[in-house]
Design a protein around this motif. Structure first.
Motif, PDB file in Angstrom:
ATOM      1  N   ARG A  73      -7.112   3.740   3.348  1.00 39.91           N
ATOM      2  CA  ARG A  73      -6.917   4.737   2.687  1.00 39.91           C
ATOM      3  C   ARG A  73      -6.347   5.771   3.951  1.00 39.91           C
ATOM      4  N   GLN A 100     -10.118   3.849  -0.483  1.00 37.99           N
ATOM      5  CA  GLN A 100      -9.660   5.085  -1.325  1.00 37.99           C
ATOM      6  C   GLN A 100     -12.029   5.399  -1.303  1.00 37.99           C
ATOM      7  N   GLU A 113      -9.432  11.125   3.184  1.00 34.68           N
ATOM      8  CA  GLU A 113      -9.307  11.340   1.755  1.00 34.68           C
ATOM      9  C   GLU A 113      -8.037  12.025   1.293  1.00 34.68           C
ATOM     10  N   ALA A 158      -5.682   2.971  -5.992  1.00 40.99           N
ATOM     11  CA  ALA A 158      -6.336   2.652  -5.085  1.00 40.99           C
ATOM     12  C   ALA A 158      -7.660   2.372  -5.601  1.00 40.99           C
TER      13      ALA A 158
END
Length: 547
Positions: A73, A100, A113, A158
């Motif tokens: 991520r 994710q 994130e 994701a």
């Protein structure tokens, strides 16, 4: 079965046999599932996420099948974005899995994130983010289908860590669905044939859909039936056999005299599978309003960007065959002397014997010498950078899917791209031309090639400069305006040897052939370090004279 296992099973069910990755802790269950299936799927760990996405893009381009890359991520996904953008502009089917944060942390700016939808919306055909374990299977299947439908392109998924680890119960992998294409509009095909038949100077532009729709044979039939010359869109030289009497070259950034004549004098332009990208259409200035455009392309959105006298969707090969069948007996009205003169211009312009050179290494002769030692199945890759124009001008392509290079001009493509090409085409010769700037961005993927035991050759064209920008500075501001563009290159041959690959330093044209022969004789990665002159940035008059 957990979410990661379902991802792996779905990929296998869709024929995915190679996955490129820089591993991330948020998709450990996927990696574990692939480990247990390693007799069916090969996991290739690159040294940087851009390497993973570039390698996947080239794999898809050369194989004609969708490719898969997996990255972590945040930083991993943004590093891989360059390959997603390249796949978008090149119309290449690529599925990027990004890890994710856990679902309960979404939207709180958790560690690493990013929001995948807003990050990739302009670069991808679709962005999927399953919210429950039950959504994983459908999302993966839909992404793989979407990547190849219509105009191919990249899709991003994701996958939250907690969902990849969650139990999915009795969920079964969703089988592939057949790609649907609308039938060819026979009325539009008839109008296209009428325009071609009435044309005095027709011109066919061969683009990317010729390759991903396997439409080269149909294009050959139409070229023969119409008598029209064929010119290739930017970096699409393998869309049409370069030794065919109809072929008149490639639309590089520079237009030479005979090409300018073809572009200006054509009265009907058939864009066969080209999205008319910005270099091909000269920033939306060609075709001119006075030239009738026939646009054959499988994507409605692309065709709607242009005003055309006739437009056809559906399968590109079917559309071209429909036009050929609708031509009157005797074929089209153009061709003849027009085509012969343009073909003569192409052959004369692409003869390395006439290539002037200021430095000790003449890239025109280097490219032709290399080509003479490669068979027609060899795959040739070029990086972003002006040096690539020497390859585009002097290498001739015969077979489809033997050329790979970023239409987006992304530097750093060629070395990881060669990794992807070698895996997509086992047994084929793989040669990657890269500049000193591009190699310094992703040259570490040579370690990946060695680790995977791949047989590929890298030719580093080293002029100690960001050449195209240097050329622009000199043209606009003179020598005193050169700033930030001259570089201090390392010993690339010594660097390759440190990785474990044999390498040769080439300082003259005459020394190239022997070094290249030795590189070809070696099974495995090998590198040639060419010392080129910044005055030979491009093989075209005005820009060369400015340097």
């Amino acid at each position: 079965m957990n979410g990661g296992e379902l991802v792996a099973e779905t990929l296998l069910g869709h024929g995915i046999d190679t996955v490129f990755t820089v591993p991330g802790e948020s998709f450990l269950t996927v990696i574990e599932a692939l480990r247990r299936q390693q007799n069916k799927v090969r996991l290739v760990t690159t040294r940087h996420e851009s390497g993973a996405s570039f390698a996947a893009e080239a794999f898809a381009k050369v194989s004609g099948r969708p490719a898969v890359a997996m990255v972590s991520r945040g930083p991993g996904a943004t590093n891989a974005a360059i390959g997603v953008h390249t796949a978008k502009q090149d119309s290449t089917p690529l599925v990027l899995f990004m890890g994710q944060v856990t679902t309960n942390s979404r939207g709180r700016e958790a560690f690493q994130e990013i929001d995948p939808a807003s990050t990739f919306a302009s670069m991808a055909k679709g962005v999927f983010e399953p919210k429950t374990p039950e959504e994983i299977g459908p999302a993966v299947a839909e992404a793989l289908a979407l990547a190849v439908e219509g105009r191919p392109g990249p899709v991003v998924i994701a996958l939250a860590k907690d969902l990849s680890e969650a139990d999915v119960g009795n969920a079964e992998p969703i089988a592939p669905r057949a790609a649907a294409r609308p039938e060819v509009d026979k009325v539009a095909a008839g109008e296209a044939a009428r325009l071609l038949a009435a044309a005095e100077r027709p011109l066919i532009l061969a683009g990317e859909a010729i390759l991903f729709d396997d439409a080269r044979d149909a294009l050959l039939r139409l070229a023969e039936a119409s008598g029209a010359p064929v010119i290739a869109a930017y970096r699409r030289q393998d869309a049409y056999p370069n030794d065919h009497a109809a072929y008149i070259g490639h639309l590089e950034i520079n237009r030479v005299a005979y090409q300018r004549r073809a572009l200006d004098e054509a009265d009907v332009v058939l864009a066969a599978g080209s999205r008319l990208d910005g270099i091909t259409n000269e920033n939306d200035t060609w075709p001119a309003a006075t030239q009738a455009l026939i646009h054959v392309y499988p994507d409605d959105e692309v065709r709607d960007r242009f005003t055309a006298a006739a437009t056809l969707g559906g399968d590109t090969g079917d559309a071209l065959d429909a036009i050929a069948r609708a031509l009157p007996d005797g074929g089209g009205g153009g061709g003849g002397t027009w085509r012969e003169e343009l073909r003569h211009g192409y052959l004369a312009d692409n003869d390395p014997a006439g290539a002037a050179n200021l430095g000790a290494v003449n890239l025109a002769h280097v490219v032709r010498l290399a080509a003479e030692r490669l068979d027609e199945d060899a795959v040739v890759l070029t990086d972003g950078g002006s040096f690539a124009r020497w390859v585009h001008r002097y290498h001739r392509f015969s077979k489809p899917r033997t050329q790979a290079g970023p239409i987006a001009g992304a530097m750093g493509y060629a070395v990881p791209g060669a990794v992807g090409a070698a895996l997509a085409r086992p047994g084929a010769r793989i040669v990657a031309y890269v500049g000193d700037g591009g190699f310094m961005m992703t040259g570490q993927e040579l370690a990946t090639a060695l680790e995977q035991g791949l047989d590929l050759k890298i030719v580093v064209c080293d002029n100690n400069a960001h050449g195209s920008i240097l050329s622009g500075q000199l043209k606009r501001f003179g020598e005193e305006g050169v700033y930030g563009t001259r570089l201090a290159s390392p010993d690339f041959a010594g660097l390759a040897r440190a990785y474990g690959a044999p390498a040769w330093r080439v300082e003259t044209t005459e020394a190239f052939a022997e070094a290249f022969d030795q590189a070809l004789a070696h099974t495995g990665p090998a590198l040639l370090h060419l010392i080129t002159d910044e005055r030979d940035i491009v093989p075209f008059g005005e820009e060369r004279e400015a340097v």
